[in-house]
Scaffold this motif. Sequence first.
Motif, PDB file in Angstrom:
ATOM      1  N   GLY A 106       0.876  -1.156   0.023  1.00 43.01           N
ATOM      2  CA  GLY A 106       0.116  -0.074   0.237  1.00 43.01           C
ATOM      3  C   GLY A 106       0.794   1.206  -0.013  1.00 43.01           C
ATOM      4  N   MET A 107       2.004   1.372  -0.513  1.00 39.06           N
ATOM      5  CA  MET A 107       2.982   2.611  -0.537  1.00 39.06           C
ATOM      6  C   MET A 107       2.360   3.302  -1.612  1.00 39.06           C
ATOM      7  SD  MET A 107       6.637   1.048  -0.329  1.00 39.06           S
ATOM      8  CE  MET A 107       6.370  -0.150  -1.713  1.00 39.06           C
ATOM      9  N   LEU A 108       2.225   4.477  -1.396  1.00 36.90           N
ATOM     10  CA  LEU A 108       1.818   5.563  -2.438  1.00 36.90           C
ATOM     11  C   LEU A 108       3.034   6.257  -2.771  1.00 36.90           C
ATOM     12  CD1 LEU A 108      -1.532   6.520  -0.471  1.00 36.90           C
ATOM     13  CD2 LEU A 108      -1.235   4.871  -2.203  1.00 36.90           C
ATOM     14  N   HIS A 119       0.394  -3.055 -12.631  1.00 32.70           N
ATOM     15  CA  HIS A 119       1.673  -3.636 -12.162  1.00 32.70           C
ATOM     16  C   HIS A 119       1.942  -3.046 -10.887  1.00 32.70           C
ATOM     17  CE1 HIS A 119       6.042  -4.365 -13.240  1.00 32.70           C
ATOM     18  NE2 HIS A 119       5.483  -5.337 -12.776  1.00 32.70           N
ATOM     19  N   ARG A 120       3.158  -2.312 -10.524  1.00 33.27           N
ATOM     20  CA  ARG A 120       3.518  -2.084  -9.173  1.00 33.27           C
ATOM     21  C   ARG A 120       2.699  -0.852  -8.430  1.00 33.27           C
ATOM     22  NH1 ARG A 120       8.410  -1.644 -11.865  1.00 33.27           N
ATOM     23  NH2 ARG A 120       8.061   0.577 -11.690  1.00 33.27           N
ATOM     24  N   ASN A 121       1.648  -0.388  -9.494  1.00 32.48           N
ATOM     25  CA  ASN A 121       0.897   0.857  -8.986  1.00 32.48           C
ATOM     26  C   ASN A 121      -0.442   0.740  -8.568  1.00 32.48           C
ATOM     27  OD1 ASN A 121       3.630   2.456  -8.839  1.00 32.48           O
ATOM     28  ND2 ASN A 121       3.540   2.110 -11.192  1.00 32.48           N
ATOM     29  N   LEU A 129       0.029 -11.573  -7.018  1.00 29.44           N
ATOM     30  CA  LEU A 129       0.520 -11.526  -8.442  1.00 29.44           C
ATOM     31  C   LEU A 129       0.204 -10.167  -8.916  1.00 29.44           C
ATOM     32  CD1 LEU A 129      -0.752 -14.995 -10.134  1.00 29.44           C
ATOM     33  CD2 LEU A 129       1.421 -14.383  -9.292  1.00 29.44           C
ATOM     34  N   ARG A 130       1.241  -9.344  -9.313  1.00 26.09           N
ATOM     35  CA  ARG A 130       0.754  -8.121 -10.116  1.00 26.09           C
ATOM     36  C   ARG A 130       0.588  -8.258 -11.590  1.00 26.09           C
ATOM     37  NH1 ARG A 130       6.044  -7.978  -7.641  1.00 26.09           N
ATOM     38  NH2 ARG A 130       6.351  -6.726  -5.972  1.00 26.09           N
ATOM     39  N   PRO A 131      -0.306  -7.294 -11.981  1.00 25.53           N
ATOM     40  CA  PRO A 131      -0.504  -7.625 -13.472  1.00 25.53           C
ATOM     41  C   PRO A 131       0.286  -6.759 -14.004  1.00 25.53           C
ATOM     42  CG  PRO A 131      -2.317  -5.771 -12.082  1.00 25.53           C
ATOM     43  CD  PRO A 131      -1.308  -6.498 -11.284  1.00 25.53           C
ATOM     44  N   VAL A 154      13.652  -3.677  -1.251  1.00 25.42           N
ATOM     45  CA  VAL A 154      12.972  -4.317   0.191  1.00 25.42           C
ATOM     46  C   VAL A 154      12.547  -2.808   0.818  1.00 25.42           C
ATOM     47  CG1 VAL A 154      15.025  -3.932   1.729  1.00 25.42           C
ATOM     48  CG2 VAL A 154      13.356  -5.427   2.272  1.00 25.42           C
ATOM     49  N   TYR A 155      11.424  -2.959   1.273  1.00 23.77           N
ATOM     50  CA  TYR A 155      10.595  -1.962   2.004  1.00 23.77           C
ATOM     51  C   TYR A 155       9.883  -2.227   3.138  1.00 23.77           C
ATOM     52  CZ  TYR A 155       7.108  -3.456  -1.546  1.00 23.77           C
ATOM     53  OH  TYR A 155       6.115  -4.395  -2.032  1.00 23.77           O
ATOM     54  N   LEU A 156       9.821  -1.333   4.298  1.00 27.78           N
ATOM     55  CA  LEU A 156       9.301  -1.787   5.475  1.00 27.78           C
ATOM     56  C   LEU A 156       8.064  -0.616   5.681  1.00 27.78           C
ATOM     57  CD1 LEU A 156      12.423  -2.718   5.990  1.00 27.78           C
ATOM     58  CD2 LEU A 156      11.888  -3.068   8.177  1.00 27.78           C
ATOM     59  N   THR A 187       9.553   7.987  -4.926  1.00 31.75           N
ATOM     60  CA  THR A 187      10.443   6.872  -4.281  1.00 31.75           C
ATOM     61  C   THR A 187      10.559   5.517  -5.496  1.00 31.75           C
ATOM     62  OG1 THR A 187       9.254   6.339  -2.725  1.00 31.75           O
ATOM     63  CG2 THR A 187      11.192   7.532  -2.122  1.00 31.75           C
ATOM     64  N   GLU A 188       9.315   5.417  -6.174  1.00 27.31           N
ATOM     65  CA  GLU A 188       9.419   4.194  -7.069  1.00 27.31           C
ATOM     66  C   GLU A 188       9.436   4.623  -8.622  1.00 27.31           C
ATOM     67  OE1 GLU A 188       6.797   0.973  -6.630  1.00 27.31           O
ATOM     68  OE2 GLU A 188       7.456   0.480  -4.785  1.00 27.31           O
ATOM     69  N   LEU A 189      10.151   5.953  -8.618  1.00 26.13           N
ATOM     70  CA  LEU A 189      10.440   6.432  -9.972  1.00 26.13           C
ATOM     71  C   LEU A 189      11.526   5.425 -10.756  1.00 26.13           C
ATOM     72  CD1 LEU A 189      10.154   8.804 -12.225  1.00 26.13           C
ATOM     73  CD2 LEU A 189      11.886  10.168 -10.921  1.00 26.13           C
ATOM     74  N   GLY A 233       8.050  -6.148   1.912  1.00 25.95           N
ATOM     75  CA  GLY A 233       7.885  -6.509   0.781  1.00 25.95           C
ATOM     76  C   GLY A 233       9.277  -6.086   0.029  1.00 25.95           C
ATOM     77  N   ALA A 234       9.362  -6.544  -1.308  1.00 28.74           N
ATOM     78  CA  ALA A 234       8.568  -7.653  -2.069  1.00 28.74           C
ATOM     79  C   ALA A 234       9.420  -8.207  -2.848  1.00 28.74           C
ATOM     80  CB  ALA A 234       7.150  -6.973  -2.521  1.00 28.74           C
ATOM     81  N   THR A 235       9.295  -9.390  -3.047  1.00 32.04           N
ATOM     82  CA  THR A 235       9.845  -9.843  -4.179  1.00 32.04           C
ATOM     83  C   THR A 235       9.228  -9.567  -5.570  1.00 32.04           C
ATOM     84  OG1 THR A 235       8.780 -11.981  -3.948  1.00 32.04           O
ATOM     85  CG2 THR A 235      10.671 -11.778  -2.835  1.00 32.04           C
TER      86      THR A 235
HETATM   87  N1  GLY Z   1       4.939  -1.191  -5.452  1.00 32.81           N
HETATM   88  C1  GLY Z   1       5.484  -2.087  -4.582  1.00 32.81           C
HETATM   89  C2  GLY Z   1       5.863  -3.171  -5.213  1.00 32.81           C
HETATM   90  O1  GLY Z   1       4.937  -3.808  -6.393  1.00 32.81           O
HETATM   91  O2  GLY Z   1       6.223  -4.311  -4.819  1.00 32.81           O
END
Ligand code: GLY
Length: 388
Positions: free
Chosen positions: A47-49, A341-343, A315-317, A259-261, A53-55, A272-274
Amino acid sequence: MSNTPDVLVVGGGIIGLVTAWRAARRGLATALVDPAPGGGAAQVAAGMLAAVTELHYGEETLLALNLESARRYPGFVAELTEASGRDLGYRRCGTLAVALDADDRAHLRELHALQQRCGLDAQWLPGRECRRLEPMLAPGVRGGLRVDGDHQIDPRRLAAALVTACERAGVVFHRVRAERLDVVRDRAVGVTAADGTALTAGQVVLAGGSLSGRLAGVPREVVPPVRPVKGQVLRLAVPERHAPFLSRTVRAVVRGGQVYLVPRENGELVVGATSEELGWDTTVTAGGVYELLRDAHELVPGITELPLTETRAGLRPGSPDNAPLLGPSGLDGLLLATGHHRNGVLLTPVTGDVMGQLLAGGPLPEEARPFTPGRFGAPRTQQLEQTA
Ligand code: GLY
């Protein structure tokens, strides 16, 4: 609602739910088909917004959509809280991305330069400043990026609130699996469910997350190019005596892996996350758990004191350019809202707005123009057939 609603959403994850909610709020008779609405990747996501940082290099177009959705988050949360009567666990806590060695530091410096070129708000801090902000960090931290605008929400609460808001807005739930898209005279007219029921609708939205490419009956040239990208995630509990363990999201790249906490106000700590390309496999592996704990422990050594309460994989799409597919599919009557996907959590507000406007007959909003499914063109096999 008549037997034929205006809109049928296929998929009850957060993207399908927000689409249904927004459609219903616009006065459209709306139904949703999913065996377990509120499930899906949101049950695993941290649930990170984290637009800033994910650029990633090459994702500047996606950045604009991510920032727009982040900007809408406070209003969206207020509206959904009101509509559902539920707390969403939205926390404007900020994020600290840190470096543990010289390589990580160089990587983070590059990210910072990219963020600055994109006009984003991120502040470089020396290691001691990082530890002053977050005393549980490892003493060896070499520096970090403070991003006060990257927040978090609890995706499980978000999903539950969307289910309630949909119910209250009159969305009809069909708790069954959609098996096949029904197409009549080159127009999508509904789906046939696994129990054989034909569910018809004026417009169909395919919002099936990583499963979006698997609905039978979708013409080959409009099948969305999504694939499952496995993520393993851990949940720990921070006992009262350790609180506050972390006051914001802390993340790093360790040995090339993210890796994030993510610390929740209720004491949950999500790690997470692999990111694994293993098809439909959702096994939680010893290796995945080991790597997450090893990397998280390097970052925050005290983590090994905490109870481990849950391990899970989702599973991310994934899409070819890591950005979502929003809008007309190329088949009349069928729209897509998938490939986030990740967002997915971050993009929930803007996706709901875009899809709601389209379903109500409005034009494609400006912010969604770069993300129409047509950008991937027809599948190569079809192109070859056409030129033969
Ligand atoms: N946005 C974080 C992840 O997909 O792991």
